[in-house]
Design a protein around this motif. Structure first.
Motif, mmCIF file in Angstrom:
data_model
loop_
_atom_site.group_PDB
_atom_site.id
_atom_site.type_symbol
_atom_site.label_atom_id
_atom_site.label_comp_id
_atom_site.label_asym_id
_atom_site.label_seq_id
_atom_site.Cartn_x
_atom_site.Cartn_y
_atom_site.Cartn_z
ATOM 1 N N GLU A 54 -20.014 22.172 -31.325
ATOM 2 C CA GLU A 54 -20.782 21.518 -30.276
ATOM 3 C C GLU A 54 -21.058 20.044 -30.588
ATOM 4 O O GLU A 54 -21.273 19.253 -29.680
ATOM 5 C CB GLU A 54 -22.118 22.245 -30.077
ATOM 6 N N LYS A 73 -18.782 16.876 -29.044
ATOM 7 C CA LYS A 73 -18.940 16.414 -27.665
ATOM 8 C C LYS A 73 -20.196 15.572 -27.485
ATOM 9 O O LYS A 73 -20.288 14.802 -26.547
ATOM 10 C CB LYS A 73 -18.926 17.578 -26.694
ATOM 11 N N TYR A 74 -21.167 15.683 -28.402
ATOM 12 C CA TYR A 74 -22.356 14.851 -28.321
ATOM 13 C C TYR A 74 -22.194 13.552 -29.120
ATOM 14 O O TYR A 74 -22.777 12.540 -28.778
ATOM 15 C CB TYR A 74 -23.581 15.612 -28.815
#
Length: 58
Positions: free
Chosen positions: A35, A38-39
């Motif tokens: 995750e 993508k940040y």
């Protein structure tokens, strides 16, 4: 047919090298943070800190 004597072991060695590389990447934690990527692309790390242009006060 004589070429198969060389191609089959070469294919097996390359396959084992690929498997070893994949298992090493699993062991070293390459797939732990799925995750986070993508940040991280949204962060403005290339902007210098405290240049005054993006300061809300002035």
């Amino acid at each position: 047919m004589d070429v198969l004597v060389y191609l089959i072991p070469a294919a097996l060695v390359l396959g084992l090298l690929g498997l070893a590389g994949f298992l090493w990447s699993l062991k070293s934690g390459q797939y732990e943070d799925l995750e986070g990527a993508k940040y991280r692309i949204l962060q403005d790390d290339d902007l210098p800190e405290g240049d005054g242009k993006n300061d809300e006060r002035g």
